[in-house]
Design a protein around this motif. Structure first.
Motif, PDB file in Angstrom:
ATOM      1  N   GLU A   1      62.549 -40.897 -14.810  1.00  0.00           N
ATOM      2  CA  GLU A   1      62.364 -41.603 -13.531  1.00  0.00           C
ATOM      3  C   GLU A   1      63.199 -40.948 -12.433  1.00  0.00           C
ATOM      4  OE1 GLU A   1      62.807 -46.008 -11.460  1.00  0.00           O
ATOM      5  OE2 GLU A   1      63.477 -45.748 -13.524  1.00  0.00           O
TER       6      GLU A   1
ATOM      7  N   PRO B   1      59.897 -43.990  -7.557  1.00  0.00           N
ATOM      8  CA  PRO B   1      60.999 -44.261  -8.479  1.00  0.00           C
ATOM      9  C   PRO B   1      62.348 -44.170  -7.772  1.00  0.00           C
ATOM     10  CG  PRO B   1      59.495 -42.619  -9.377  1.00  0.00           C
ATOM     11  CD  PRO B   1      59.099 -42.845  -7.962  1.00  0.00           C
TER      12      PRO B   1
ATOM     13  N   GLU C   1      54.252 -49.773 -12.464  1.00  0.00           N
ATOM     14  CA  GLU C   1      55.367 -48.820 -12.517  1.00  0.00           C
ATOM     15  C   GLU C   1      55.177 -47.914 -13.728  1.00  0.00           C
ATOM     16  OE1 GLU C   1      58.838 -51.494 -12.400  1.00  0.00           O
ATOM     17  OE2 GLU C   1      59.382 -50.494 -10.556  1.00  0.00           O
TER      18      GLU C   1
ATOM     19  N   CYS D   1      57.864 -46.163 -15.966  1.00  0.00           N
ATOM     20  CA  CYS D   1      58.724 -46.932 -16.887  1.00  0.00           C
ATOM     21  C   CYS D   1      58.260 -46.806 -18.334  1.00  0.00           C
ATOM     22  CB  CYS D   1      58.733 -48.420 -16.484  1.00  0.00           C
ATOM     23  SG  CYS D   1      59.597 -48.700 -14.940  1.00  0.00           S
TER      24      CYS D   1
END
Length: 178
Positions: free
Chosen positions: A112, A100, A174, A177
């Motif tokens: 993050e 991140p 990811e 997120c």
């Protein structure tokens, strides 16, 4: 009375005085030589392709150690974030994984950013407490040298992925997120 005839002495030709030595000209020559060498050094550093600048790491499988800190103004040997470091004055983007972003919460907000700081701290700990090898392979689009760092034969990216601090790159999800 006896006359002694004296011959007049002819003046000896005088040798010209040795020329005065000029100390300024050689000194200016030395200064000019150093200036040209310095400019050449700068030109080589600025204009050679990065692949030739990376010769220090390329192809070496020699284990080494270094003392890293978190990057600030001095970017010689430090950790930028969980997947980017400076080593001996070279900016290295570590390949095959992604962490991140610590400075701009792209998708995961403060969670993050917090995870990014944990990943950076863990990479710092791994590099400072172990010997490692560096293998390079080209550049990314930002001009950073692409590299793989291994500790005990293991890619540091694999260690961070196993510990939940990173994802595979480029096709990993990811998850921070969500």
């Amino acid at each position: 009375m006896k006359f002694i005839r004296l011959r007049p002495k002819r003046p000896r030709p005088r040798r010209p005085a040795p020329p005065q030595r000029d100390a300024v000209t050689p000194a200016l020559g030395v200064i000019a030589l150093f200036a040209v060498c310095g400019l050449g050094w700068i030109a080589v550093d600025q204009f050679l392709p990065a692949s030739s600048q990376v010769a220090t790491f390329a192809g070496t499988a020699q284990e080494r150690t270094a003392r890293f800190s978190m990057c600030g103004r001095n970017r010689h040997t430090c950790v930028v974030d969980g997947d980017t470091i400076w080593l001996d004055g070279q900016n290295l983007r570590l390949q095959s994984y992604d962490t991140p972003e610590p400075h701009n919460d792209i998708c995961g907000g403060q969670a993050e950013v917090a995870l990014a700081h944990r990943a950076s701290a863990r990479l710092l700990e791994l590099l400072n407490s172990n010997s490692f090898t560096v293998q390079t392979s080209g550049q990314d689009r930002y001009g950073r040298v692409l590299a793989t760092i291994r500790i005990g034969g293991r890619d540091v990216g694999d260690i961070l992925i196993e510990e939940g601090l990173a994802r595979r790159w480029p096709d990993g999800h990811e998850w921070w997120c969500e």
